[in-house]
Scaffold this motif. Structure first.
Motif, short mmCIF file in Angstrom:
data_model
loop_
_atom_site.label_atom_id
_atom_site.label_comp_id
_atom_site.label_asym_id
_atom_site.label_seq_id
_atom_site.Cartn_x
_atom_site.Cartn_y
_atom_site.Cartn_z
N ALA A 1 17.74 42.87 65.45
CA ALA A 1 18.14 42.60 64.22
C ALA A 1 17.58 43.31 63.10
N HIS A 2 16.63 44.04 63.27
CA HIS A 2 15.91 45.18 62.53
C HIS A 2 16.56 46.38 62.46
N GLY A 3 17.40 46.56 63.29
CA GLY A 3 18.19 47.87 63.53
C GLY A 3 17.31 48.83 64.43
N LEU A 4 16.75 48.42 65.43
CA LEU A 4 15.93 49.18 66.10
C LEU A 4 16.80 49.35 67.31
N PRO A 5 16.76 50.70 67.99
CA PRO A 5 17.26 50.93 69.16
C PRO A 5 16.21 50.58 70.15
N ILE A 6 16.70 50.03 71.23
CA ILE A 6 15.63 49.40 72.42
C ILE A 6 15.52 50.61 73.53
N ILE A 7 14.47 50.46 74.07
CA ILE A 7 14.11 51.41 75.34
C ILE A 7 13.72 50.33 76.31
N CYS A 8 14.11 50.20 77.43
CA CYS A 8 13.86 48.94 78.22
C CYS A 8 14.35 49.32 79.84
N ILE A 9 13.60 48.37 80.72
CA ILE A 9 13.85 48.10 81.93
C ILE A 9 14.92 47.13 81.84
N ALA A 10 16.21 47.46 82.51
CA ALA A 10 17.55 46.66 82.25
C ALA A 10 17.60 45.87 83.65
N HIS A 11 16.56 44.70 83.32
CA HIS A 11 16.87 43.54 84.31
C HIS A 11 16.80 42.29 83.49
N VAL B 1 21.04 41.00 77.18
CA VAL B 1 20.92 41.16 75.35
C VAL B 1 21.40 42.50 74.96
N THR B 2 20.89 43.57 75.88
CA THR B 2 21.14 45.05 75.33
C THR B 2 22.41 45.40 76.05
N ASP B 3 23.10 46.43 75.57
CA ASP B 3 24.03 47.35 76.19
C ASP B 3 23.82 48.87 75.89
N GLU B 4 24.77 49.63 76.50
CA GLU B 4 24.54 51.22 76.23
C GLU B 4 24.52 51.46 74.95
N SER B 5 25.28 50.71 74.17
CA SER B 5 25.57 51.09 72.64
C SER B 5 24.19 51.28 71.77
N CYS B 6 23.19 50.05 72.32
CA CYS B 6 21.95 50.01 71.43
C CYS B 6 20.72 50.22 72.38
N ALA B 7 20.87 50.52 73.46
CA ALA B 7 19.50 50.87 74.32
C ALA B 7 19.53 51.66 75.30
N GLU B 8 18.48 52.35 75.64
CA GLU B 8 18.09 53.34 76.77
C GLU B 8 17.84 52.32 77.79
N ARG B 9 18.71 52.06 78.76
CA ARG B 9 18.39 51.10 79.85
C ARG B 9 18.11 51.89 81.13
N GLN C 1 13.77 61.87 74.60
CA GLN C 1 15.01 62.34 74.30
C GLN C 1 15.48 61.38 72.94
N LEU C 2 15.17 60.20 72.90
CA LEU C 2 15.34 59.50 71.51
C LEU C 2 14.55 59.81 70.47
N GLY C 3 13.32 60.42 70.87
CA GLY C 3 12.38 60.66 69.70
C GLY C 3 12.77 62.05 69.20
N ALA C 4 13.59 62.80 69.93
CA ALA C 4 14.27 64.33 69.59
C ALA C 4 15.46 64.04 68.77
N ASP C 5 15.99 63.17 68.91
CA ASP C 5 17.64 63.04 68.13
C ASP C 5 17.75 61.67 67.23
N PRO C 6 17.08 62.00 66.08
CA PRO C 6 17.15 60.88 64.87
C PRO C 6 18.68 60.47 64.96
N GLU C 7 19.64 61.36 64.83
CA GLU C 7 20.98 60.71 64.71
C GLU C 7 21.34 59.58 65.39
N ARG C 8 20.85 59.95 66.92
CA ARG C 8 21.24 59.11 67.86
C ARG C 8 20.65 57.55 67.71
N ARG C 9 19.05 57.98 67.26
CA ARG C 9 18.41 56.74 66.97
C ARG C 9 18.88 55.79 66.02
N ILE C 10 19.56 56.49 64.84
CA ILE C 10 20.09 55.71 63.66
C ILE C 10 21.46 55.09 64.14
#
Length: 163
Positions: free
Chosen positions: A69-79, A85-93, A112-121
């Motif tokens: 809700a605060h606009g943060l991409p998620i990095i998670c273990i997808a289980h 809650v997450t999908d591939e559009s908003c999370a590294e699962r 990877q997410l740290g190196a790609d600010p555009e993708r994070r946004i």
């Protein structure tokens, strides 16, 4: 990379994690906050670049929705809940698996997410959209109402005497 890692919560592993950070030489980049008031956590959500959720015991993962809700991409273990809650559009699962492989996959996703600010946004915008759309209370209410209506209709067809 110029990075810091904020850890929240007051679980019993804190001393062990601090010792590991010291051993790795990264304790200067880690900030252990302990339990914090909601307003302070909200502030941290607003200034963070991503949210890392590695719990294998938390079955709901509700904090992920707050981060989304605060606009943060998620990095998670997808289980469990976070997998729903997450999908591939908003999370590294990361699929659950053997611990060493899961750790490597999480580290890779962070880098990877740290190196790609555009993708994070982009992922952050997708996270906010998913949280405010699919998981908004009105949307959830409408979906649940549909389930109730479908169930009631099925009962009427199966048993015409049920009012």
């Amino acid at each position: 990379y110029d990075w810091t890692f904020d850890v929240f919560g007051s679980g019993p592993d804190r001393p062990r994690l601090m010792a590991i950070a010291d051993g790795l030489g990264i304790s200067g980049r880690l900030r252990f906050h302990g339990a914090v008031p909601r307003a302070e956590l909200t502030h941290h959500f607003q200034v963070a670049d991503a949210f890392l959720f590695t719990s294998v015991r938390d079955t709901s993962g509700g904090v992920n929705l707050e981060a989304m809700a605060h606009g943060l991409p998620i990095i998670c273990i997808a289980h469990q809940g976070v997998g729903d809650v997450t999908d591939e559009s908003c999370a590294e699962r990361i699929p659950p698996g053997p611990i060493p492989e899961t750790i490597d996959a999480l580290a890779s996703a962070i880098a990877q997410l740290g190196a790609d600010p555009e993708r994070r946004i982009c992922m952050g915008a997708a996270a906010a959209h998913r949280a405010s759309g699919y998981f908004a209370w009105d949307e959830k209410f409408d979906r649940m109402l549909g389930v109730y209506q479908e169930t009631a209709q099925c009962r009427k067809v199966a048993n015409p005497q049920v009012p």
